[in-house]
Enzyme design. Structure first.
Site: not given
Length: 137
Positions: A51, A54, A100, A103, A125
């Site tokens: 990510c 984070c 995510c 976060c 995607c």
């Protein structure tokens, strides 16, 4: 809980200070980058996709495939607890948003159905701008 899996919570102002405007629009406001423009759409580099907001591990290159949709596509997250799924009824259709888990940043969408050339019949995607690639040594 170790620091790498502890939830990350920041104010909108803190996110704006940490992310460039385009990343902020996608990760925190749910925007989508234009298809075929992302850094990782066609990359074949082996490694871990994290990510951008984070640093949490989200996907591995072994689960990435060319879906010809214009965004990096994966058939499975690196761990099912790495992402959360949410109903998204924007744009006049019902889709499944991927965020995510650490976060709560918007990553993209997952599509399900027979016919995807994957072992899971799923296509995650994901916006390139939502990811960073940590290449294998």
């Amino acid at each position: 809980m170790d620091e790498s899996t502890a939830p990350v919570r920041r104010t909108e102002e803190e996110w704006r200070a940490r992310l460039d405007p385009e990343s902020f629009a996608v990760l925190r406001q749910g925007a989508t980058e234009r298809p075929w423009t992302g850094e990782y759409t066609s990359t074949k580099t082996a490694g871990v996709y994290r990510c951008r907001a984070c640093g949490a591990e989200l996907f591995r290159s072994g689960e990435k495939f060319d879906s010809h949709c214009g965004w990096p596509s994966f058939y499975d997250p690196s761990d099912t607890s790495a992402v959360t799924l949410h109903e998204d009824s924007s744009l006049g259709m019902i889709r499944t948003e991927v965020r995510c888990a650490r976060c709560d940043s918007h990553l993209g969408h997952v599509f399900r159905g027979e016919g995807y050339p994957t072992p899971t019949d799923e296509r995650y995607c994901i916006n390139s701008i939502a990811l960073t690639l940590e290449a294998d040594d």
